[in-house]
Design a protein around this motif. Structure first.
Motif, PDB file in Angstrom:
ATOM      1  N   ILE A 123       0.850  -1.203   0.000  1.00  7.17           N
ATOM      2  CA  ILE A 123       0.000   0.000   0.000  1.00  7.17           C
ATOM      3  C   ILE A 123       0.874   1.238   0.000  1.00  7.17           C
ATOM      4  CG2 ILE A 123      -1.778   1.274   1.242  1.00  7.17           C
ATOM      5  CD1 ILE A 123      -2.585  -1.454   2.534  1.00  7.17           C
ATOM      6  N   ILE A 124       1.862   1.252   0.874  1.00 11.71           N
ATOM      7  CA  ILE A 124       2.760   2.407   0.981  1.00 11.71           C
ATOM      8  C   ILE A 124       3.480   2.659  -0.328  1.00 11.71           C
ATOM      9  CG2 ILE A 124       4.878   3.207   2.129  1.00 11.71           C
ATOM     10  CD1 ILE A 124       3.802   1.723   4.669  1.00 11.71           C
ATOM     11  N   ALA A 125       3.861   1.585  -1.020  1.00 16.22           N
ATOM     12  CA  ALA A 125       4.581   1.732  -2.288  1.00 16.22           C
ATOM     13  C   ALA A 125       3.772   2.472  -3.342  1.00 16.22           C
ATOM     14  CB  ALA A 125       4.978   0.351  -2.815  1.00 16.22           C
ATOM     15  N   LEU A 126       2.455   2.471  -3.205  1.00 17.21           N
ATOM     16  CA  LEU A 126       1.595   3.133  -4.190  1.00 17.21           C
ATOM     17  C   LEU A 126       1.325   4.593  -3.853  1.00 17.21           C
ATOM     18  CD1 LEU A 126      -0.906   0.207  -4.792  1.00 17.21           C
ATOM     19  CD2 LEU A 126       0.867   1.032  -6.357  1.00 17.21           C
ATOM     20  N   GLY A 127       1.896   5.068  -2.761  1.00 11.79           N
ATOM     21  CA  GLY A 127       1.735   6.474  -2.397  1.00 11.79           C
ATOM     22  C   GLY A 127       0.736   6.649  -1.281  1.00 11.79           C
ATOM     23  N   GLU A 128       0.790   7.802  -0.634  1.00 15.42           N
ATOM     24  CA  GLU A 128      -0.074   8.007   0.528  1.00 15.42           C
ATOM     25  C   GLU A 128      -1.509   8.351   0.151  1.00 15.42           C
ATOM     26  OE1 GLU A 128       1.484  11.181   2.919  1.00 15.42           O
ATOM     27  OE2 GLU A 128       0.685  12.732   1.600  1.00 15.42           O
ATOM     28  N   ASN A 129      -1.764   8.664  -1.108  1.00 13.84           N
ATOM     29  CA  ASN A 129      -3.141   8.918  -1.525  1.00 13.84           C
ATOM     30  C   ASN A 129      -3.290   8.623  -3.013  1.00 13.84           C
ATOM     31  OD1 ASN A 129      -1.641  11.636  -1.849  1.00 13.84           O
ATOM     32  ND2 ASN A 129      -3.519  11.969  -3.003  1.00 13.84           N
ATOM     33  N   GLY A 130      -4.547   8.533  -3.447  1.00  9.20           N
ATOM     34  CA  GLY A 130      -4.821   8.273  -4.848  1.00  9.20           C
ATOM     35  C   GLY A 130      -5.583   6.971  -5.038  1.00  9.20           C
ATOM     36  N   ALA A 131      -6.113   6.802  -6.247  1.00 11.32           N
ATOM     37  CA  ALA A 131      -6.980   5.665  -6.546  1.00 11.32           C
ATOM     38  C   ALA A 131      -6.261   4.332  -6.396  1.00 11.32           C
ATOM     39  CB  ALA A 131      -7.538   5.804  -7.966  1.00 11.32           C
ATOM     40  N   ALA A 132      -4.979   4.269  -6.754  1.00 11.41           N
ATOM     41  CA  ALA A 132      -4.253   3.000  -6.675  1.00 11.41           C
ATOM     42  C   ALA A 132      -4.089   2.556  -5.222  1.00 11.41           C
ATOM     43  CB  ALA A 132      -2.893   3.125  -7.352  1.00 11.41           C
ATOM     44  N   ALA A 133      -3.741   3.491  -4.347  1.00 16.15           N
ATOM     45  CA  ALA A 133      -3.604   3.152  -2.929  1.00 16.15           C
ATOM     46  C   ALA A 133      -4.957   2.788  -2.325  1.00 16.15           C
ATOM     47  CB  ALA A 133      -2.982   4.329  -2.166  1.00 16.15           C
ATOM     48  N   ASP A 134      -6.001   3.520  -2.709  1.00 14.22           N
ATOM     49  CA  ASP A 134      -7.349   3.207  -2.211  1.00 14.22           C
ATOM     50  C   ASP A 134      -7.741   1.776  -2.579  1.00 14.22           C
ATOM     51  OD1 ASP A 134      -7.447   5.859  -1.415  1.00 14.22           O
ATOM     52  OD2 ASP A 134      -8.908   6.470  -2.939  1.00 14.22           O
ATOM     53  N   ALA A 135      -7.546   1.428  -3.850  1.00 15.00           N
ATOM     54  CA  ALA A 135      -7.955   0.100  -4.326  1.00 15.00           C
ATOM     55  C   ALA A 135      -7.131  -1.003  -3.667  1.00 15.00           C
ATOM     56  CB  ALA A 135      -7.825   0.032  -5.846  1.00 15.00           C
ATOM     57  N   MET A 136      -5.839  -0.767  -3.502  1.00 10.45           N
ATOM     58  CA  MET A 136      -4.979  -1.774  -2.888  1.00 10.45           C
ATOM     59  C   MET A 136      -5.355  -1.994  -1.425  1.00 10.45           C
ATOM     60  SD  MET A 136      -2.594  -3.997  -3.181  1.00 10.45           S
ATOM     61  CE  MET A 136      -1.904  -3.602  -4.800  1.00 10.45           C
ATOM     62  N   ALA A 137      -5.593  -0.913  -0.700  1.00 12.11           N
ATOM     63  CA  ALA A 137      -5.965  -1.046   0.710  1.00 12.11           C
ATOM     64  C   ALA A 137      -7.254  -1.842   0.851  1.00 12.11           C
ATOM     65  CB  ALA A 137      -6.121   0.340   1.335  1.00 12.11           C
ATOM     66  N   HIS A 138      -8.239  -1.517   0.039  1.00 12.99           N
ATOM     67  CA  HIS A 138      -9.514  -2.225   0.132  1.00 12.99           C
ATOM     68  C   HIS A 138      -9.354  -3.693  -0.240  1.00 12.99           C
ATOM     69  CE1 HIS A 138     -13.860  -2.780   0.162  1.00 12.99           C
ATOM     70  NE2 HIS A 138     -13.695  -3.497  -0.933  1.00 12.99           N
ATOM     71  N   ARG A 139      -8.592  -3.966  -1.289  1.00 16.01           N
ATOM     72  CA  ARG A 139      -8.459  -5.350  -1.756  1.00 16.01           C
ATOM     73  C   ARG A 139      -7.710  -6.209  -0.747  1.00 16.01           C
ATOM     74  NH1 ARG A 139      -9.711  -9.593  -2.381  1.00 16.01           N
ATOM     75  NH2 ARG A 139      -8.963 -11.083  -3.921  1.00 16.01           N
ATOM     76  N   ILE A 140      -6.694  -5.660  -0.100  1.00 15.89           N
ATOM     77  CA  ILE A 140      -5.951  -6.421   0.898  1.00 15.89           C
ATOM     78  C   ILE A 140      -6.851  -6.761   2.079  1.00 15.89           C
ATOM     79  CG2 ILE A 140      -4.159  -6.158   2.676  1.00 15.89           C
ATOM     80  CD1 ILE A 140      -2.397  -4.895   0.494  1.00 15.89           C
ATOM     81  N   LEU A 141      -7.600  -5.794   2.555  1.00 19.96           N
ATOM     82  CA  LEU A 141      -8.538  -6.053   3.648  1.00 19.96           C
ATOM     83  C   LEU A 141      -9.587  -7.086   3.236  1.00 19.96           C
ATOM     84  CD1 LEU A 141      -8.993  -2.359   4.795  1.00 19.96           C
ATOM     85  CD2 LEU A 141      -8.016  -4.180   6.209  1.00 19.96           C
ATOM     86  N   GLU A 142     -10.087  -6.938   2.037  1.00 18.31           N
ATOM     87  CA  GLU A 142     -11.101  -7.863   1.522  1.00 18.31           C
ATOM     88  C   GLU A 142     -10.550  -9.275   1.393  1.00 18.31           C
ATOM     89  OE1 GLU A 142     -14.222  -7.257  -1.993  1.00 18.31           O
ATOM     90  OE2 GLU A 142     -12.169  -7.537  -2.726  1.00 18.31           O
ATOM     91  N   ALA A 143      -9.314  -9.392   0.910  1.00 17.60           N
ATOM     92  CA  ALA A 143      -8.708 -10.713   0.749  1.00 17.60           C
ATOM     93  C   ALA A 143      -8.602 -11.428   2.091  1.00 17.60           C
ATOM     94  CB  ALA A 143      -7.327 -10.573   0.106  1.00 17.60           C
ATOM     95  N   HIS A 144      -8.289 -10.669   3.117  1.00 14.26           N
ATOM     96  CA  HIS A 144      -8.131 -11.271   4.442  1.00 14.26           C
ATOM     97  C   HIS A 144      -9.470 -11.676   5.040  1.00 14.26           C
ATOM     98  CE1 HIS A 144      -6.032 -12.151   8.138  1.00 14.26           C
ATOM     99  NE2 HIS A 144      -6.785 -11.323   8.836  1.00 14.26           N
ATOM    100  N   TRP A 145     -10.465 -10.781   4.949  1.00 13.24           N
ATOM    101  CA  TRP A 145     -11.727 -10.988   5.665  1.00 13.24           C
ATOM    102  C   TRP A 145     -12.831 -11.627   4.835  1.00 13.24           C
ATOM    103  CZ3 TRP A 145     -12.413 -11.279  10.628  1.00 13.24           C
ATOM    104  CH2 TRP A 145     -11.432 -10.725  11.450  1.00 13.24           C
ATOM    105  N   ARG A 146     -12.703 -11.617   3.526  1.00 16.11           N
ATOM    106  CA  ARG A 146     -13.697 -12.303   2.694  1.00 16.11           C
ATOM    107  C   ARG A 146     -13.161 -13.621   2.153  1.00 16.11           C
ATOM    108  NH1 ARG A 146     -15.160 -10.132  -3.193  1.00 16.11           N
ATOM    109  NH2 ARG A 146     -13.240 -11.332  -3.556  1.00 16.11           N
ATOM    110  N   ASP A 147     -11.866 -13.607   1.782  1.00 18.42           N
ATOM    111  CA  ASP A 147     -11.289 -14.756   1.091  1.00 18.42           C
ATOM    112  C   ASP A 147     -10.399 -15.614   1.982  1.00 18.42           C
ATOM    113  OD1 ASP A 147     -12.504 -13.544  -1.094  1.00 18.42           O
ATOM    114  OD2 ASP A 147     -10.653 -12.542  -1.726  1.00 18.42           O
TER     115      ASP A 147
END
Length: 214
Positions: free
Chosen positions: A98-122
């Motif tokens: 997440i940090i590698a994609l920058g502190e803000n922006g669409a790429a960081a937003d999508a990565m943060a959500h997907r990582i959380l989703e992978a852990h708690w949904r998948d």
């Protein structure tokens, strides 16, 4: 333009439960989301709270059972109905991505959500580079090997530790914490309060302006 500083752990249940709603609020109010992934245990323990392994079984059962189930239903968020298999695994690499994609922006937003989703949904293992590459990075269209290498780099891992130190200095005591132009809200159950703060800031608390002795 309002700013929300988003302080969270990459394996936080309640960060996941509030993630989609948070992203929607940012779009609705044209708010800039500043990502600050942290290492949760050092931040929690710095405020005197017990880590989960030291808490009572009744507390753990409630947290990983009924509380998550109710909020998942309320937020219309899909979630597994058990404690994630790899919940105690090392999530520093996932945070670094997440940090590698920058502190803000669409790429960081999508990565943060997907990582959380992978852990708690998948029920994904966030410490497994193969999972991070195949299921997450490539799925979001990134050059996965490059992103993994950047996430594991000293720069990104140092930033993760710096975020955690910063959070301790801000008296953050849990994930997620949303800071709206300096006003902190702890827990995804405060997102309605976050929305109100985006519409109209809350008045400063009285204890910040004590009466002057005369």
């Amino acid at each position: 333009m309002p700013t929300i500083t988003y302080v969270y752990s990459a394996h936080s249940a309640f960060a996941y439960l509030g993630s989609a709603r948070l992203m929607a609020l940012c779009g609705q109010y044209n708010a800039t989301l500043i990502h600050k992934p942290i290492l949760l245990s050092p931040v929690v323990e710095a405020q005197g709270s017990q880590p989960f392994h030291a808490r009572t079984q009744a507390h753990v059962d409630y947290f990983f059972g009924r509380e998550i189930e109710r909020w998942a239903e309320y937020r219309h968020v899909p979630v597994i109905n058990y404690r994630p298999t790899y919940h105690d695994a090392d999530y520093s690499l996932a945070s670094g991505m997440i940090i590698a994609l920058g502190e803000n922006g669409a790429a960081a937003d999508a990565m943060a959500h997907r990582i959380l989703e992978a852990h708690w949904r998948d029920d994904a293992d966030l410490s497994n580079p193969v999972t991070l590459v195949v299921s997450i990075a490539e799925g979001l269209g990134h050059d996965a090997q490059t992103l993994i290498a950047r996430g594991a780099s000293n720069d990104c891992q140092d930033q993760l530790r710096a975020n955690s130190d910063w959070a301790r200095g801000q008296d953050v005591f849990g994930s997620p914490t949303y800071i709206v132009d300096g006003d902190a809200f702890y827990g995804q159950d405060r997102l309605e309060m976050v929305e109100r703060a985006l519409e109209r800031p809350f008045a400063a608390p009285d204890w910040q302006n004590p009466p002057v002795d005369r």
